[in-house]
Design an enzyme around this catalytic site. Structure first.
Site, PDB file in Angstrom:
ATOM      1  N   LYS A  74      14.805 -17.044  21.358  1.00  0.00           N
ATOM      2  CA  LYS A  74      13.613 -16.047  21.620  1.00  0.00           C
ATOM      3  C   LYS A  74      12.615 -16.592  20.547  1.00  0.00           C
ATOM      4  CE  LYS A  74      15.679 -12.200  21.079  1.00  0.00           C
ATOM      5  NZ  LYS A  74      17.139 -12.728  20.918  1.00  0.00           N
ATOM      6  N   ARG A 134      13.594  -3.183  22.803  1.00  0.00           N
ATOM      7  CA  ARG A 134      14.974  -3.505  22.971  1.00  0.00           C
ATOM      8  C   ARG A 134      15.711  -2.385  23.602  1.00  0.00           C
ATOM      9  NH1 ARG A 134      15.739  -7.623  18.408  1.00  0.00           N
ATOM     10  NH2 ARG A 134      17.782  -8.161  18.370  1.00  0.00           N
ATOM     11  N   ARG A 192      22.589 -21.775  12.441  1.00  0.00           N
ATOM     12  CA  ARG A 192      20.940 -21.571  12.306  1.00  0.00           C
ATOM     13  C   ARG A 192      20.615 -21.547  10.793  1.00  0.00           C
ATOM     14  NH1 ARG A 192      18.105 -16.722  15.049  1.00  0.00           N
ATOM     15  NH2 ARG A 192      19.771 -15.421  13.897  1.00  0.00           N
ATOM     16  N   ARG A 210      20.837 -16.355   7.745  1.00  0.00           N
ATOM     17  CA  ARG A 210      20.815 -14.787   7.725  1.00  0.00           C
ATOM     18  C   ARG A 210      22.174 -14.040   7.401  1.00  0.00           C
ATOM     19  NH1 ARG A 210      17.288 -13.774  13.173  1.00  0.00           N
ATOM     20  NH2 ARG A 210      18.739 -12.136  13.421  1.00  0.00           N
ATOM     21  N   ARG A 267      26.378  -7.666  17.381  1.00  0.00           N
ATOM     22  CA  ARG A 267      24.993  -7.654  17.955  1.00  0.00           C
ATOM     23  C   ARG A 267      24.983  -7.945  19.401  1.00  0.00           C
ATOM     24  NH1 ARG A 267      22.944 -11.866  14.119  1.00  0.00           N
ATOM     25  NH2 ARG A 267      21.232 -12.448  15.592  1.00  0.00           N
TER      26      ARG A 267
HETATM   27  P1  AP5 Z   1      16.591 -18.366  17.623  1.00  0.00           P
HETATM   28  O1  AP5 Z   1      15.476 -18.904  18.392  1.00  0.00           O
HETATM   29  O2  AP5 Z   1      16.578 -17.923  16.440  1.00  0.00           O
HETATM   30  O3  AP5 Z   1      17.275 -17.292  18.695  1.00  0.00           O
HETATM   31  P2  AP5 Z   1      16.853 -15.707  18.897  1.00  0.00           P
HETATM   32  O4  AP5 Z   1      17.046 -15.667  20.324  1.00  0.00           O
HETATM   33  O5  AP5 Z   1      15.601 -15.510  18.085  1.00  0.00           O
HETATM   34  O6  AP5 Z   1      18.047 -15.212  17.993  1.00  0.00           O
HETATM   35  P3  AP5 Z   1      18.210 -13.916  17.130  1.00  0.00           P
HETATM   36  O7  AP5 Z   1      19.256 -13.766  16.380  1.00  0.00           O
HETATM   37  O8  AP5 Z   1      16.814 -13.993  15.924  1.00  0.00           O
HETATM   38  O9  AP5 Z   1      17.840 -12.791  17.817  1.00  0.00           O
HETATM   39  P4  AP5 Z   1      18.201 -11.230  17.596  1.00  0.00           P
HETATM   40  O10 AP5 Z   1      17.530 -10.588  18.632  1.00  0.00           O
HETATM   41  O11 AP5 Z   1      19.545 -10.954  17.104  1.00  0.00           O
HETATM   42  O12 AP5 Z   1      17.616 -11.124  16.099  1.00  0.00           O
HETATM   43  P5  AP5 Z   1      16.400 -10.313  15.538  1.00  0.00           P
HETATM   44  O13 AP5 Z   1      15.788 -11.091  14.161  1.00  0.00           O
HETATM   45  O14 AP5 Z   1      15.241  -9.992  16.501  1.00  0.00           O
HETATM   46  O15 AP5 Z   1      17.624 -19.647  18.159  1.00  0.00           O
HETATM   47  C1  AP5 Z   1      19.206 -19.321  17.516  1.00  0.00           C
HETATM   48  C2  AP5 Z   1      19.522 -20.800  17.044  1.00  0.00           C
HETATM   49  O16 AP5 Z   1      19.778 -21.664  18.033  1.00  0.00           O
HETATM   50  C3  AP5 Z   1      18.711 -21.628  16.328  1.00  0.00           C
HETATM   51  O17 AP5 Z   1      19.380 -22.154  15.062  1.00  0.00           O
HETATM   52  C4  AP5 Z   1      17.866 -22.556  16.949  1.00  0.00           C
HETATM   53  O18 AP5 Z   1      17.444 -23.668  16.149  1.00  0.00           O
HETATM   54  C5  AP5 Z   1      18.838 -22.988  17.870  1.00  0.00           C
HETATM   55  N1  AP5 Z   1      18.247 -22.893  19.492  1.00  0.00           N
HETATM   56  C6  AP5 Z   1      17.390 -22.471  19.999  1.00  0.00           C
HETATM   57  N2  AP5 Z   1      17.124 -22.736  21.081  1.00  0.00           N
HETATM   58  C7  AP5 Z   1      17.915 -23.770  21.540  1.00  0.00           C
HETATM   59  C8  AP5 Z   1      18.353 -24.653  22.621  1.00  0.00           C
HETATM   60  N3  AP5 Z   1      17.851 -24.542  23.754  1.00  0.00           N
HETATM   61  N4  AP5 Z   1      19.730 -25.418  22.376  1.00  0.00           N
HETATM   62  C9  AP5 Z   1      19.952 -25.544  21.159  1.00  0.00           C
HETATM   63  N5  AP5 Z   1      19.862 -24.717  20.023  1.00  0.00           N
HETATM   64  C10 AP5 Z   1      18.912 -23.902  20.350  1.00  0.00           C
HETATM   65  O19 AP5 Z   1      16.631  -8.908  14.941  1.00  0.00           O
HETATM   66  C11 AP5 Z   1      17.666  -8.806  14.120  1.00  0.00           C
HETATM   67  C12 AP5 Z   1      18.175  -7.319  13.582  1.00  0.00           C
HETATM   68  O20 AP5 Z   1      16.834  -6.827  13.537  1.00  0.00           O
HETATM   69  C13 AP5 Z   1      18.609  -6.793  15.074  1.00  0.00           C
HETATM   70  O21 AP5 Z   1      20.095  -6.882  15.076  1.00  0.00           O
HETATM   71  C14 AP5 Z   1      18.397  -5.273  14.662  1.00  0.00           C
HETATM   72  O22 AP5 Z   1      19.180  -4.762  13.735  1.00  0.00           O
HETATM   73  C15 AP5 Z   1      17.213  -5.135  14.156  1.00  0.00           C
HETATM   74  N6  AP5 Z   1      15.866  -5.138  15.181  1.00  0.00           N
HETATM   75  C16 AP5 Z   1      14.989  -6.119  15.576  1.00  0.00           C
HETATM   76  N7  AP5 Z   1      14.096  -5.744  16.372  1.00  0.00           N
HETATM   77  C17 AP5 Z   1      14.588  -4.556  16.809  1.00  0.00           C
HETATM   78  C18 AP5 Z   1      14.365  -3.455  18.002  1.00  0.00           C
HETATM   79  N8  AP5 Z   1      13.270  -3.709  18.790  1.00  0.00           N
HETATM   80  N9  AP5 Z   1      14.925  -2.265  17.760  1.00  0.00           N
HETATM   81  C19 AP5 Z   1      15.917  -2.000  16.663  1.00  0.00           C
HETATM   82  N10 AP5 Z   1      16.027  -2.898  15.983  1.00  0.00           N
HETATM   83  C20 AP5 Z   1      15.671  -3.940  15.864  1.00  0.00           C
HETATM   84 MG    MG Z   2      14.978 -14.367  16.567  1.00  0.00          MG
END
Ligand code: AP5
Ligand code: MG
Length: 221
Positions: free
Chosen positions: A15, A90, A129, A162, A173
């Protein structure tokens, strides 16, 4: 008309990686709820302290805290033309709150690309990552390595791993995603705005697929 795109998908689906591509392509702000929480944790705000207790365990931050934070972000003028939302909403309650916020701009959620990949791929991606300290630019030690280990190609800042990317937290998660966020797939499918995107392909191919879907949607509107 403003354009609001919500990127949906499990942790590690790509994402954040794709949101950065789309934001640059369309000249829209990239709003990542996770990035805003991490910035608040880094600067030690009260909200950051609350968020940290949930994020470190891989739990969702409560809806009231999250919705208030996004409301504050939407109060800034750059969101008027649209936004790429990454990680919000979410939960169904957050999705309802988003609709109410967008109404205020005369907008609505236009498209929800739902990016998926097999669980073992998600785990491998999160384990390798590296994220940039200054602006959240995203790298992977194998799939998207920086030119210089530990240094962001884009702004030269330090890359870090992270805390919530530890194997046991990642598994939790993914479970939380399945229980609390996956219901949004049907929520948006029923509105006819969900677009399934295969995230298990090279980064550039996923971006190309997304651009194709977005252009098609823009033509239809
Ligand atoms: P990346 O692009 O970083 O993936 P992502 O989908 O953004 O994954 P996240 O871990 O950031 O998602 P998340 O939803 O758990 O975390 P968030 O920060 O939103 O890609 C991942 C890796 O793969 C990278 O190394 C990249 O280079 C590689 N990659 C990408 N695409 C690729 C491809 N096609 N091929 C190969 N490699 C690839 O949330 C974190 C925490 O915050 C949550 O757990 C929660 O506690 C809190 N939080 C955030 N938003 C909310 C909400 N709305 N409500 C409540 N709590 C929330
Ligand atoms: Mg992300």
């Amino acid at each position: 008309m403003p354009i609001y795109i919500v990127l949906l998908g499990p942790p590690g689906a790509g994402k954040g990686t794709q949101a950065k591509v789309l934001a640059a392509e369309f000249g829209l702000p990239h709003i990542s709820s996770g990035d805003i929480f991490r910035e608040n944790i880094r600067t030690g705000t009260d909200m950051g302290k609350v968020a940290q207790t949930f994020i470190s365990k891989g739990e969702l931050v409560p809806d009231d805290v999250t919705i208030a934070m996004i409301q504050e972000r939407f109060s800034r003028p750059d969101c008027v033309a649209g936004a790429i939302l990454d990680g919000f909403p979410r939960t169904p309650a957050q999705a309802d709150a988003l609709d109410a916020m967008l109404k205020h701009f005369g907008g609505r959620v236009n498209l929800v690309p739902f990016i998926t990949a097999p669980t073992e791929v998600l785990i491998e991606r999160l384990a390798g990552r590296w994220t940039c300290r200054a602006a959240g630019h995203i790298f992977h030690e194998r799939f998207n390595p920086p030119q210089k280990t530990g240094v962001c190609d884009i702004d030269g800042s330090e890359l870090y791993q992270r805390d919530d990317d530890k194997a046991e937290t990642v598994m939790h998660r993914i479970e939380v995603y399945r229980e609390q966020t996956a219901p949004l797939i049907d929520y948006y499918k029923n509105r006819g705005i969900l677009a399934e995107i295969n995230g298990f392909a090279p980064i550039g191919d996923v971006s190309a697929h997304l651009m194709e879907v977005l252009k098609r949607q823009a033509e239809e509107e």
